[in-house]
Design a protein around this motif. Structure first.
Motif, mmCIF file in Angstrom:
data_model
loop_
_atom_site.group_PDB
_atom_site.id
_atom_site.type_symbol
_atom_site.label_atom_id
_atom_site.label_comp_id
_atom_site.label_asym_id
_atom_site.label_seq_id
_atom_site.Cartn_x
_atom_site.Cartn_y
_atom_site.Cartn_z
ATOM 1 N N LYS A 134 0.839 -1.216 0.000
ATOM 2 C CA LYS A 134 0.000 0.000 0.000
ATOM 3 C C LYS A 134 0.863 1.250 0.000
ATOM 4 O O LYS A 134 0.644 2.195 -0.761
ATOM 5 C CB LYS A 134 -0.929 -0.014 1.210
ATOM 6 N N ILE A 135 1.872 1.223 0.877
ATOM 7 C CA ILE A 135 2.774 2.374 0.938
ATOM 8 C C ILE A 135 3.503 2.536 -0.396
ATOM 9 O O ILE A 135 3.687 3.646 -0.900
ATOM 10 C CB ILE A 135 3.764 2.212 2.108
ATOM 11 N N THR A 136 3.886 1.401 -0.977
ATOM 12 C CA THR A 136 4.565 1.462 -2.266
ATOM 13 C C THR A 136 3.678 2.104 -3.319
ATOM 14 O O THR A 136 4.128 2.946 -4.102
ATOM 15 C CB THR A 136 4.970 0.048 -2.725
ATOM 16 N N LEU A 137 2.409 1.719 -3.328
ATOM 17 C CA LEU A 137 1.515 2.275 -4.343
ATOM 18 C C LEU A 137 1.344 3.780 -4.141
ATOM 19 O O LEU A 137 1.353 4.561 -5.107
ATOM 20 C CB LEU A 137 0.155 1.560 -4.295
ATOM 21 N N VAL A 138 1.205 4.203 -2.884
ATOM 22 C CA VAL A 138 1.112 5.645 -2.606
ATOM 23 C C VAL A 138 2.392 6.334 -3.068
ATOM 24 O O VAL A 138 2.361 7.414 -3.677
ATOM 25 C CB VAL A 138 0.872 5.907 -1.108
ATOM 26 N N ALA A 139 3.527 5.686 -2.810
ATOM 27 C CA ALA A 139 4.807 6.281 -3.216
ATOM 28 C C ALA A 139 4.882 6.431 -4.722
ATOM 29 O O ALA A 139 5.331 7.457 -5.239
ATOM 30 C CB ALA A 139 5.968 5.427 -2.701
ATOM 31 N N ILE A 140 4.391 5.390 -5.442
ATOM 32 C CA ILE A 140 4.370 5.477 -6.908
ATOM 33 C C ILE A 140 3.520 6.675 -7.330
ATOM 34 O O ILE A 140 3.896 7.460 -8.195
ATOM 35 C CB ILE A 140 3.821 4.174 -7.525
ATOM 36 N N GLY A 141 2.366 6.809 -6.664
ATOM 37 C CA GLY A 141 1.478 7.916 -7.017
ATOM 38 C C GLY A 141 2.100 9.270 -6.750
ATOM 39 O O GLY A 141 1.975 10.193 -7.549
ATOM 40 N N ALA A 142 2.802 9.390 -5.621
ATOM 41 C CA ALA A 142 3.384 10.683 -5.258
ATOM 42 C C ALA A 142 4.608 10.991 -6.109
ATOM 43 O O ALA A 142 4.922 12.140 -6.365
ATOM 44 C CB ALA A 142 3.762 10.691 -3.781
ATOM 45 N N PHE A 143 5.285 9.946 -6.546
ATOM 46 C CA PHE A 143 6.558 10.130 -7.256
ATOM 47 C C PHE A 143 6.426 10.956 -8.534
ATOM 48 O O PHE A 143 7.148 11.915 -8.748
ATOM 49 C CB PHE A 143 7.155 8.750 -7.582
ATOM 50 N N PHE A 144 5.436 10.582 -9.365
ATOM 51 C CA PHE A 144 5.440 11.131 -10.719
ATOM 52 C C PHE A 144 5.206 12.636 -10.806
ATOM 53 O O PHE A 144 5.962 13.321 -11.502
ATOM 54 C CB PHE A 144 4.472 10.346 -11.610
#
Lengths: 264, 279
Positions: A137-147
């Motif tokens: 879940k944290i990874t997915l949020v991180a992916i979202g915030a990254f771009f």
């Protein structure tokens, strides 16, 4: 007399801020009234559209049982950690690509391609690789915030006024000194708006993550209330997501305002 | 005015057979060709030439970010290195950083290491005062006028104690009156700054007002020096000093502006030339 006072209120800075806040509340108030009217008109059943006070009741009972705090806390935690990780990586990689033509040539096309993948497409893979704990879940949020952070930082650094670069170099700044004293400050407004976008997208991706595989959080509350036919809780989760997203955005917005004021 | 801690003092500048060509092969664009110029330490030289004659390129070769295609540029007998620390540049636009205060922008000109904080602050304050900006150190660049911004840019260059001060049309973007004030200021500052000055300008009167020597560049491409003329009047000079009128007429003539006959010295307004179209 009262006309004079009203004019003075409009003119004063606090008065204007208060007026603007009031104007921003008009639409939510209207929506609330419309919701109430629609819910009591008899067009919809109570399970289709419960009235606002039913949602409040649901919130109260969930609070009493200590569940709501728990869902909110876990969601906020996921967003904060995920955002911290994603935004840091975005700053790092965006900085690299924005500063070095070679890094841009090597990395930018791939990053753009990965960016095109919809958030939900990652979920099965993340579950497969990372299990069903907090990490996916944290990874997915991180992916979202990254771009968004990556994009605005790289573009912001790339678009720093070349005359300022020349100035920095003419006064002996190169490498890290040029970056820290000229390029990053010059790109700061763009970076901050990127962080805001990243945070907003972090919330979007959070719900995507929680909808699919979780037992806690606001996204879980959404899917769980749908399964159990609790439209009041469903609406509550939506309202909470809106409020939390807006609140966290407002915090970064204050920081952005400070920077923009100082930078102009 | 000797100042403790001042390093170097004014530096001599020498350009030997300097050429600069951009691009190569069929698309090669020669900008400067065969430039020989010696500037004595402490001298003020104005480079005068039409737009596009490579004035700024010449200046960049002395400052260091650009290197000549042929020939050498020496400062105090040593070749100019990439972004030479002995030189400081003032650009046509002030180029202040909007997020820094005026004082902090000036401090940007200081060498980055080897100076205690208190001394740095004192230096910044001193040069702010020299350029007439005392009391404006805490202002933001957006809060001051164009002339004041350019003063701050001048202080930012001077705080480096440069051997050579390179001025790239520094007052061209200012309104006429501010431009005259800035020229006077530069004249005053010069005694405190103790530096060689290379001034690039297209303003004949500015060159006459400030320079010991005026160097004329031919119109590009492949510009070269067509004349180097001493200005016969000691500084500081009166504007419109009649002794300068013949030189002024000569310069304008060489630049392709002005009447063919020498302007009468009895004219009361020598600063208003009758302009003819450029040849």
């Amino acid at each position: 007399m009262s006309g004079i006072t009203a004019a003075a209120v409009v003119r004063s800075r606090w008065g204007r801020t208060a007026l603007r806040a009031a104007a921003g509340l008009l639409l939510p108030a209207a929506l609330l009234i419309a919701w109430q009217l629609a819910a009591t008109s008899g067009t919809y059943t109570r399970s289709q559209l419960p009235p606002p006070e039913a949602v409040l009741d649901a919130a109260r009972s969930l609070l009493d049982r200590g569940e709501l705090q728990h869902h909110i806390a876990i969601s906020v935690q996921r967003v904060l950690i995920g955002f911290a990780v994603g935004a840091s990586l975005g700053l790092l990689l965006g900085g690299l690509v924005g500063l070095s033509g070679a890094a841009r040539a090597a990395l930018a096309p791939t990053v753009q391609a990965i960016r095109a993948v919809p958030s939900l497409a990652w979920v099965p893979l993340l579950l497969l690789w990372l299990g069903i704990g907090e990490t996916p879940k944290i990874t997915l949020v991180a992916i979202g915030a990254f771009f968004p952070v990556y994009t605005t930082v790289s573009a912001g650094l790339d678009h720093v006024d070349p005359r300022l670069r020349e100035l920095g170099r003419a006064y002996g700044r190169r490498g890290p000194a040029l970056l820290a004293q000229v390029l990053i400050p010059a790109a700061a407004p763009a970076v901050l708006s990127g962080l805001r976008l990243g945070l907003a997208q972090g919330w979007l991706f959070l719900v995507a993550a929680e909808l699919i595989a979780s037992s806690m959080g606001l996204g879980f509350l959404l899917i769980d209330s749908e399964n159990t036919g609790r439209t009041d809780i469903l609406l509550l989760a939506i309202v909470l997501l809106a409020l939390l997203g807006k609140a966290s955005d407002a915090l970064l917005g204050v920081a952005e305002l400070q920077v923009v004021r100082r930078w102009s | 005015m000797p100042v403790p801690g001042q390093t170097g003092g004014p530096a001599a500048v020498e350009l030997r057979g300097v050429s600069r060509t951009f691009g190569r092969g069929a698309s090669a664009r020669p900008v400067l060709a065969g430039i020989d110029l010696e500037i004595a330490a402490g001298e003020t030289v104005a480079v005068l030439g039409p737009s596009g004659s490579g004035k700024s390129t010449l200046l960049r070769l002395v400052a260091g970010p650009d290197t000549p295609t042929d020939g050498t540029v020496l400062v105090d007998g040593e070749p100019v290195r990439d972004m030479d620390r002995r030189a400081a540049v003032v650009f046509q636009d002030a180029r202040l950083m909007a997020w820094r205060s005026i004082a902090s922008n000036v401090a940007f000109g200081l060498p980055r290491t080897g100076m205690p904080r208190a001394e740095r602050r004192a230096e910044v304050a001193r040069w702010l005062e020299v350029v007439g900006l005392e009391g404006f150190g805490r202002h933001r660049p957006s809060q001051v006028s164009g002339g004041m911004a350019q003063r701050a840019a001048l202080a930012r260059a001077l705080v480096r104690r440069p051997g050579v001060l390179l001025l790239d049309e520094p007052f061209a973007a200012l309104d006429a009156l501010t431009r005259l004030r800035m020229q006077d200021l530069l004249d005053e500052v010069r005694s405190a700054a103790r530096t060689t000055i290379l001034l690039v300008t297209h303003d004949v009167d500015e060159a006459l007002q400030l320079a010991d020597r005026i160097v004329l560049l031919s119109p590009g491409p492949a510009a070269s020096i067509t004349a180097a003329l001493d200005v016969p009047v000691p500084r500081p000079r009166e504007r419109g000093d009649l002794e300068l009128v013949p030189l002024r007429t000569d310069l304008l003539h060489r630049l392709g502006v002005g009447r063919t006959q020498v302007t009468s010295p009895s004219l009361s307004l020598p600063s208003l030339p009758h302009k003819e179209p450029l040849r």
